[in-house]
Design a protein around this motif. Structure first.
Motif, PDB file in Angstrom:
ATOM      1  N   LEU A   1      20.389 -12.812 -75.206  1.00 37.78           N
ATOM      2  CA  LEU A   1      20.917 -11.695 -76.002  1.00 37.78           C
ATOM      3  C   LEU A   1      22.398 -11.450 -75.682  1.00 37.78           C
ATOM      4  O   LEU A   1      23.199 -11.161 -76.576  1.00 37.78           O
ATOM      5  CB  LEU A   1      20.109 -10.423 -75.735  1.00 37.78           C
ATOM      6  CG  LEU A   1      18.641 -10.480 -76.189  1.00 37.78           C
ATOM      7  CD1 LEU A   1      17.889  -9.226 -75.717  1.00 37.78           C
ATOM      8  CD2 LEU A   1      18.529 -10.604 -77.708  1.00 37.78           C
TER       9      LEU A   1
ATOM     10  N   SER B   1      16.254  -9.435 -82.407  1.00 40.52           N
ATOM     11  CA  SER B   1      16.340 -10.764 -81.778  1.00 40.52           C
ATOM     12  C   SER B   1      15.501 -10.781 -80.505  1.00 40.52           C
ATOM     13  O   SER B   1      14.818 -11.762 -80.205  1.00 40.52           O
ATOM     14  CB  SER B   1      17.787 -11.122 -81.454  1.00 40.52           C
ATOM     15  OG  SER B   1      18.497 -11.323 -82.654  1.00 40.52           O
TER      16      SER B   1
ATOM     17  N   THR C   1      25.189 -10.231 -84.076  1.00 39.60           N
ATOM     18  CA  THR C   1      24.465  -8.965 -83.915  1.00 39.60           C
ATOM     19  C   THR C   1      23.963  -8.397 -85.236  1.00 39.60           C
ATOM     20  O   THR C   1      23.371  -7.321 -85.259  1.00 39.60           O
ATOM     21  CB  THR C   1      25.383  -7.931 -83.235  1.00 39.60           C
ATOM     22  OG1 THR C   1      26.592  -7.865 -83.999  1.00 39.60           O
ATOM     23  CG2 THR C   1      25.706  -8.336 -81.812  1.00 39.60           C
TER      24      THR C   1
ATOM     25  N   ALA D   1      25.437 -11.621 -78.420  1.00 41.64           N
ATOM     26  CA  ALA D   1      26.423 -10.550 -78.592  1.00 41.64           C
ATOM     27  C   ALA D   1      27.840 -11.109 -78.459  1.00 41.64           C
ATOM     28  O   ALA D   1      28.725 -10.822 -79.274  1.00 41.64           O
ATOM     29  CB  ALA D   1      26.175  -9.451 -77.562  1.00 41.64           C
TER      30      ALA D   1
ATOM     31  N   ASP E   1      19.370  -7.412 -85.697  1.00 40.62           N
ATOM     32  CA  ASP E   1      20.278  -6.975 -84.634  1.00 40.62           C
ATOM     33  C   ASP E   1      19.721  -7.465 -83.290  1.00 40.62           C
ATOM     34  O   ASP E   1      18.744  -8.214 -83.246  1.00 40.62           O
ATOM     35  CB  ASP E   1      20.452  -5.453 -84.672  1.00 40.62           C
ATOM     36  CG  ASP E   1      19.118  -4.723 -84.549  1.00 40.62           C
ATOM     37  OD1 ASP E   1      18.090  -5.367 -84.223  1.00 40.62           O
ATOM     38  OD2 ASP E   1      19.088  -3.500 -84.786  1.00 40.62           O
ATOM     39  N   LEU E   2      20.326  -7.030 -82.215  1.00 41.99           N
ATOM     40  CA  LEU E   2      19.888  -7.548 -80.909  1.00 41.99           C
ATOM     41  C   LEU E   2      18.471  -7.088 -80.561  1.00 41.99           C
ATOM     42  O   LEU E   2      17.738  -7.807 -79.885  1.00 41.99           O
ATOM     43  CB  LEU E   2      20.883  -7.126 -79.822  1.00 41.99           C
ATOM     44  CG  LEU E   2      22.264  -7.791 -79.915  1.00 41.99           C
ATOM     45  CD1 LEU E   2      23.173  -7.280 -78.805  1.00 41.99           C
ATOM     46  CD2 LEU E   2      22.174  -9.317 -79.851  1.00 41.99           C
TER      47      LEU E   2
END
Ligand code: NZQ
Ligand code: ZN
Length: 387
Positions: free
Chosen positions: A357, A379, A366, A361, A375-376
């Motif tokens: 992650l 994910s 993201t 980023a 988004d994270l």
């Protein structure tokens, strides 16, 4: 259908014995750098054959480009190309050699005041020219032979990132299916699965009434489903190899992706897994895709149903059952090709999700997927489900 511009100027020389056309594709007075990988083209005799086809021309060679080509290795070729004033590059190998050669092509012409890694940091947007290049492909998988993308790894920092530039589009590509007979089963499977996922990245999004693109995509998927397993048991079946090779090129040469939304989140999540854990590119896709499809089944609902019906012939049961069936069938296909679909199957002790992650980023990944809504947090869920 969405608006699009499509320009695919690569000349394709397809079929048995087409290496014999190589000389005619190259400027007669060119200073040519032949690039290749870890030695498969030496063992198969292909490199020797190319040397003899090009006898009398000014040739240089750079071997040792590894799978998931690294900046560290490629910079050696950039120096050679600059020092010898190379003006044509001939990549002989799989996607890694082709991608690496695209980087060499762009880096050799890049502002000498800048570290060429800047090409990756700016996704190729500041590339203004490149050494022209051609390719002899030995592994059908990436579509790199007919597209403008390349993926490069920097070992020292654990980054695996891509760039695009029309300047690195191959001028020509020789696609001789016979050259794929020597592929180990693992690479045959990798190629089929990579091409399959390329198609899904451009097909399994949301409908825009692009009937031609959808039906081309479904035709390619069905071809890979039929021919992929055959290539594992009949490695020297020319027709099988030819159909796989052409499918893999058409899977990522812009044709089926023109005028439709595209996803690519599976690839972005997968690249981080290769960089951290060293899995082959296609292995990462086989791990991430089923988890991603489950996570995004609502957003992809209509296309998942179309995929279930037209590719897997799933026409009965509730909509949810058909979608589950299509995702399970996809996973099963990867497994039948010999590619495991869980990260824990690869002897990885710990998924390292925080590191993955962190890298996503760092690479600006993201808000990915066709809606930019992965988004994270999403994910993280997908990585957890892929474990
Ligand atoms: O290095 P050599 O000795 O040549 O051996 C290679 C390598 O070990 C071997 N091989 C290739 N052709 C062979 C053969 N062995 C026997 N007989 C042959 N005919 O296969 C091994 C893997 O080769 P590699 O080039 O790494 O595989 P592939 O074509 O799958 O390329 C993977 C790379 O392409 C990137 C991936 O991320 C990865 O770095 N991708 C590039 C894309 C693009 N440019 O559009 C899109 C893809 O999604 C992908 O990300
Ligand atoms: Zn891929």
């Amino acid at each position: 259908m969405n608006n699009f511009t499509l320009h695919t100027p690569t000349k394709i020389l397809f079929g048995k014995g087409q290496v014999a056309q190589l000389r005619a594709q190259l400027p007669h007075d060119a200073r040519i750098l032949i690039t290749y990988g870890g030695g498969s083209v030496v063992r198969s005799g292909l490199l020797a054959q190319i040397r003899s086809e090009l006898a009398g021309m000014t040739l240089f060679e750079f071997g040792g480009i590894e799978p998931n080509p690294t900046y560290e290795t490629l910079m050696g070729a950039v120096e050679l190309a600059r020092a010898e004033r190379v003006d044509f590059l001939l990549a002989v190998g799989g996607g890694s050699v082709l991608d690496g050669t695209k980087f060499i092509a762009a880096a050799a012409h890049y502002d000498p005041a800048r570290d060429p890694w800047h090409i990756l940091e700016t996704v190729g947007n500041e590339v203004r020219s490149a050494i022209p290049l051609g390719a002899v492909l030995t592994l059908p998988a990436t579509g790199s032979e007919m597209n403008m993308g390349a993926v490069v790894t920097r070992r020292s920092t654990g980054d695996k990132v891509h760039f695009f530039s029309p300047f690195v589009m191959p001028r020509f590509a020789v696609l001789d299916p016979v050259l794929t007979y020597t592929l180990p089963a693992r690479q045959v499977a990798n190629g089929v699965v990579d091409a399959f996922v390329h198609i899904l990245e451009q097909y399994l999004t949301y409908p825009v009434n692009a009937k031609v693109q959808d039906r081309f995509a479904e035709g390619l998927l069905l071809t890979l489903l039929e021919e992929g397993p055959k290539a594992l048991v009949e490695p020297e079946n020319y027709e099988v190899r030819a159909n796989i090779m052409w499918s893999a090129t058409l899977a990522l040469n812009g044709l089926i992706g023109a005028g439709v939304p595209q996803d690519w989140a599976t690839h972005m999540l997968g690249h981080e897994i290769t960089a951290l854990h060293g899995l082959d590119h296609a292995q990462t896709l086989a791990v991430v895709l089923p988890a991603l499809l489950q996570a995004k089944r609502q957003q992809k609902h209509a296309k998942l149903l179309q995929y279930a019906e037209r590719v897997w012939d799933l026409r009965s049961g509730s909509e949810a059952e058909r979608i589950d069936g299509a995702i399970a069938a996809t996973r099963d296909f990867f497994e039948r090709m010999g590619i495991k679909t869980r990260l824990r199957d690869y002897g990885v002790a710990d998924a390292g999700i925080d590191t993955l992650l962190g890298k996503l980023a760092e690479h600006g990944m993201t808000a990915i997927g066709e809606h930019g809504d992965i988004d994270l947090v999403q994910s993280q869920h997908i990585y957890e489900a892929a474990w």
